[in-house]
Design a protein around this motif. Structure first.
Motif, PDB file in Angstrom:
ATOM      1  N   ILE A  85       0.828  -1.215   0.000  1.00 61.16           N
ATOM      2  CA  ILE A  85       0.000   0.000   0.000  1.00 61.16           C
ATOM      3  C   ILE A  85       0.864   1.269   0.000  1.00 61.16           C
ATOM      4  N   ILE A  86       0.521   2.183  -0.877  1.00 60.63           N
ATOM      5  CA  ILE A  86       1.188   3.488  -0.932  1.00 60.63           C
ATOM      6  C   ILE A  86       0.458   4.395   0.068  1.00 60.63           C
ATOM      7  N   LYS A  87       1.200   4.984   0.984  1.00 56.52           N
ATOM      8  CA  LYS A  87       0.547   5.681   2.097  1.00 56.52           C
ATOM      9  C   LYS A  87       0.046   7.082   1.724  1.00 56.52           C
ATOM     10  N   ILE A  88      -0.771   7.110   0.680  1.00 55.52           N
ATOM     11  CA  ILE A  88      -1.337   8.380   0.223  1.00 55.52           C
ATOM     12  C   ILE A  88      -2.829   8.189  -0.016  1.00 55.52           C
ATOM     13  N   GLU A  89      -3.648   9.135   0.473  1.00 50.90           N
ATOM     14  CA  GLU A  89      -5.063   9.145   0.136  1.00 50.90           C
ATOM     15  C   GLU A  89      -5.224  10.108  -1.027  1.00 50.90           C
ATOM     16  N   VAL A  90      -5.763   9.592  -2.108  1.00 52.37           N
ATOM     17  CA  VAL A  90      -5.936  10.401  -3.319  1.00 52.37           C
ATOM     18  C   VAL A  90      -7.393  10.842  -3.371  1.00 52.37           C
ATOM     19  N   ILE A  91      -7.617  12.133  -3.223  1.00 56.16           N
ATOM     20  CA  ILE A  91      -8.981  12.664  -3.220  1.00 56.16           C
ATOM     21  C   ILE A  91      -9.229  13.356  -4.552  1.00 56.16           C
ATOM     22  N   VAL A  92     -10.323  12.993  -5.188  1.00 55.16           N
ATOM     23  CA  VAL A  92     -10.697  13.639  -6.450  1.00 55.16           C
ATOM     24  C   VAL A  92     -11.987  14.400  -6.207  1.00 55.16           C
ATOM     25  N   ARG A  93     -12.008  15.660  -6.642  1.00 55.16           N
ATOM     26  CA  ARG A  93     -13.181  16.502  -6.391  1.00 55.16           C
ATOM     27  C   ARG A  93     -13.745  17.076  -7.688  1.00 55.16           C
ATOM     28  N   ASN A  94     -15.072  16.932  -7.821  1.00 56.70           N
ATOM     29  CA  ASN A  94     -15.781  17.511  -8.964  1.00 56.70           C
ATOM     30  C   ASN A  94     -16.683  18.668  -8.545  1.00 56.70           C
ATOM     31  N   ILE A  95     -17.267  18.533  -7.350  1.00 59.08           N
ATOM     32  CA  ILE A  95     -18.174  19.549  -6.807  1.00 59.08           C
ATOM     33  C   ILE A  95     -17.721  19.810  -5.362  1.00 59.08           C
ATOM     34  N   ALA A  96     -17.691  21.079  -4.971  1.00 56.55           N
ATOM     35  CA  ALA A  96     -17.174  21.406  -3.631  1.00 56.55           C
ATOM     36  C   ALA A  96     -18.076  20.896  -2.511  1.00 56.55           C
ATOM     37  N   ALA A  97     -17.471  20.187  -1.568  1.00 59.28           N
ATOM     38  CA  ALA A  97     -18.163  19.707  -0.364  1.00 59.28           C
ATOM     39  C   ALA A  97     -17.095  19.377   0.662  1.00 59.28           C
ATOM     40  N   GLY A  98     -17.509  19.293   1.916  1.00 60.46           N
ATOM     41  CA  GLY A  98     -16.584  18.834   2.952  1.00 60.46           C
ATOM     42  C   GLY A  98     -15.419  19.767   3.192  1.00 60.46           C
ATOM     43  N   SER A  99     -14.243  19.161   3.406  1.00 61.43           N
ATOM     44  CA  SER A  99     -13.101  19.926   3.925  1.00 61.43           C
ATOM     45  C   SER A  99     -12.666  21.084   3.023  1.00 61.43           C
ATOM     46  N   ILE A 100     -12.850  20.946   1.720  1.00 58.16           N
ATOM     47  CA  ILE A 100     -12.373  22.020   0.817  1.00 58.16           C
ATOM     48  C   ILE A 100     -13.175  23.317   1.040  1.00 58.16           C
ATOM     49  N   ASP A 114     -12.541  21.803 -13.993  1.00 59.80           N
ATOM     50  CA  ASP A 114     -11.732  20.590 -14.121  1.00 59.80           C
ATOM     51  C   ASP A 114     -11.647  19.927 -12.755  1.00 59.80           C
ATOM     52  N   PRO A 115     -11.595  18.592 -12.735  1.00 61.14           N
ATOM     53  CA  PRO A 115     -11.481  17.928 -11.430  1.00 61.14           C
ATOM     54  C   PRO A 115     -10.230  18.361 -10.673  1.00 61.14           C
ATOM     55  N   ILE A 116     -10.344  18.370  -9.350  1.00 56.76           N
ATOM     56  CA  ILE A 116      -9.216  18.739  -8.484  1.00 56.76           C
ATOM     57  C   ILE A 116      -8.708  17.465  -7.804  1.00 56.76           C
ATOM     58  N   ILE A 117      -7.404  17.276  -7.831  1.00 58.07           N
ATOM     59  CA  ILE A 117      -6.831  16.135  -7.111  1.00 58.07           C
ATOM     60  C   ILE A 117      -6.041  16.648  -5.917  1.00 58.07           C
ATOM     61  N   VAL A 118      -6.307  16.040  -4.759  1.00 55.29           N
ATOM     62  CA  VAL A 118      -5.565  16.387  -3.551  1.00 55.29           C
ATOM     63  C   VAL A 118      -4.924  15.107  -3.018  1.00 55.29           C
ATOM     64  N   PHE A 119      -3.650  15.196  -2.642  1.00 52.38           N
ATOM     65  CA  PHE A 119      -2.971  14.052  -2.047  1.00 52.38           C
ATOM     66  C   PHE A 119      -2.798  14.303  -0.552  1.00 52.38           C
ATOM     67  N   ASP A 120      -3.227  13.338   0.267  1.00 54.16           N
ATOM     68  CA  ASP A 120      -3.006  13.429   1.714  1.00 54.16           C
ATOM     69  C   ASP A 120      -2.093  12.293   2.151  1.00 54.16           C
ATOM     70  N   ILE A 153      -4.125   7.865 -13.489  1.00 52.58           N
ATOM     71  CA  ILE A 153      -5.125   6.808 -13.256  1.00 52.58           C
ATOM     72  C   ILE A 153      -6.328   7.380 -12.497  1.00 52.58           C
ATOM     73  N   ALA A 154      -6.070   8.233 -11.503  1.00 56.03           N
ATOM     74  CA  ALA A 154      -7.162   8.810 -10.711  1.00 56.03           C
ATOM     75  C   ALA A 154      -8.107   9.635 -11.591  1.00 56.03           C
ATOM     76  N   LEU A 155      -7.545  10.394 -12.526  1.00 54.23           N
ATOM     77  CA  LEU A 155      -8.383  11.206 -13.420  1.00 54.23           C
ATOM     78  C   LEU A 155      -9.211  10.316 -14.352  1.00 54.23           C
ATOM     79  N   ARG A 156      -8.602   9.243 -14.807  1.00 53.63           N
ATOM     80  CA  ARG A 156      -9.307   8.291 -15.678  1.00 53.63           C
ATOM     81  C   ARG A 156     -10.450   7.633 -14.892  1.00 53.63           C
ATOM     82  N   ILE A 157     -10.173   7.204 -13.657  1.00 57.31           N
ATOM     83  CA  ILE A 157     -11.209   6.593 -12.820  1.00 57.31           C
ATOM     84  C   ILE A 157     -12.342   7.596 -12.598  1.00 57.31           C
ATOM     85  N   ASN A 158     -11.969   8.853 -12.357  1.00 59.84           N
ATOM     86  CA  ASN A 158     -12.989   9.878 -12.127  1.00 59.84           C
ATOM     87  C   ASN A 158     -13.935   9.989 -13.309  1.00 59.84           C
TER      88      ASN A 158
END
Ligand code: UDP
Length: 237
Positions: A85-100, A114-120, A153-158
């Motif tokens: 496991i790669i210790k990164i949470e990959v968050i993809v956002r299309n519509i603003a909600a939650g922490s952002i 355009d989708p936003i990608i955030v790495f945690d 890959i994350a953008l493709r999945i999105n």
């Protein structure tokens, strides 16, 4: 064959099998939010999430995206590839909600052009701080090449998930992915379910995801069941 438990997370328990290259992930009914400060159980949650996740992994595989999913071994358990496991949470956002919407001057329900990608950085100890490519490399959690691949890959999945959810009248404001390494390749791991996606009913705008639990917005099991009815209607036949 299922052997001893090797890890128990907030919603899934991982078991060894007699084959070291394969594990079993058991989706439980337990729920946590706000860094584990809020805890509960919801009847059938594990079942719905396991079935939704399975269906989405199969759809992604059919589109050429490598996932850790092998097969279901029971209603709530999936056989998965052992990955690092790669210790990164990959968050993809299309519509603003939650922490952002809490961290930045962005209004809830803003549709991003355009989708936003955030790495945690996946670390309970450090509270999952955001990271960029340079920090990921400095921490030794991923290489520049891997970060680039994960982003692609994350953008493709999105793109695939937004279309897929749209067909069943669901909006996909955001979701979280985790990846692993296997045989030098990046593989989608973890789960894609109502626990890890925000899903809003297209007509009513109502949450049909873990926000129901986070903000006491109603009957979580009923909402997850409705999502399962749309995504995996065959289990209700
Ligand atoms: N998410 C998740 N696990 C986490 C953090 C986030 O599955 O540990 C998902 C969450 O369900 C949502 C998206 O990632 O779909 C974005 O979450 P956000 O950063 O807005 O966090 P929140 O507002 O839920 O604290």
């Amino acid at each position: 064959m299922k052997e001893e438990q090797i890890y128990s997370g907030k919603a899934k328990t991982i078991y060894r099998t007699d084959d070291p290259s394969k594990l079993i992930a058991h989706f439980r009914n337990s729920l946590t939010a706000f860094d584990g400060k809020k805890k509960s159980e919801a009847p059938n949650k594990g079942y719905y999430n396991a079935q939704i996740s399975k269906k989405i992994f199969e759809m992604l595989e059919s589109e050429g995206i490598r996932t850790h999913f092998i097969e279901m071994v029971s209603d709530t358990e999936m056989l998965i590839d052992t990955v690092e496991i790669i210790k990164i949470e990959v968050i993809v956002r299309n519509i603003a909600a939650g922490s952002i919407t809490r961290k930045y001057p962005i209004e809830e329900k803003t549709h991003f052009k355009d989708p936003i990608i955030v790495f945690d950085f996946k670390s309970d100890e450090y509270g999952d701080p955001m990271l960029n490519d340079d920090i990921a490399v400095a921490l030794g959690v991923a290489t520049y090449d891997e970060m680039e691949k994960i982003r692609t890959i994350a953008l493709r999945i999105n793109k695939l998930l937004v279309e897929y959810m749209n067909k069943v009248d669901l909006l996909l404001p955001d979701f979280k992915l985790e990846f692993g390494r296997k045989d030098g390749e990046i593989v989608l791991a973890d789960e894609i379910s109502c626990d890890t996606c925000r899903l809003w009913d297209k007509k009513t705008g109502q949450s049909m995801d873990k926000d129901i639990f986070r903000f006491d917005k109603g009957d979580l099991s009923k909402a997850y069941e409705e999502v399962a009815r749309r995504i995996v209607p065959e289990i209700f036949a």
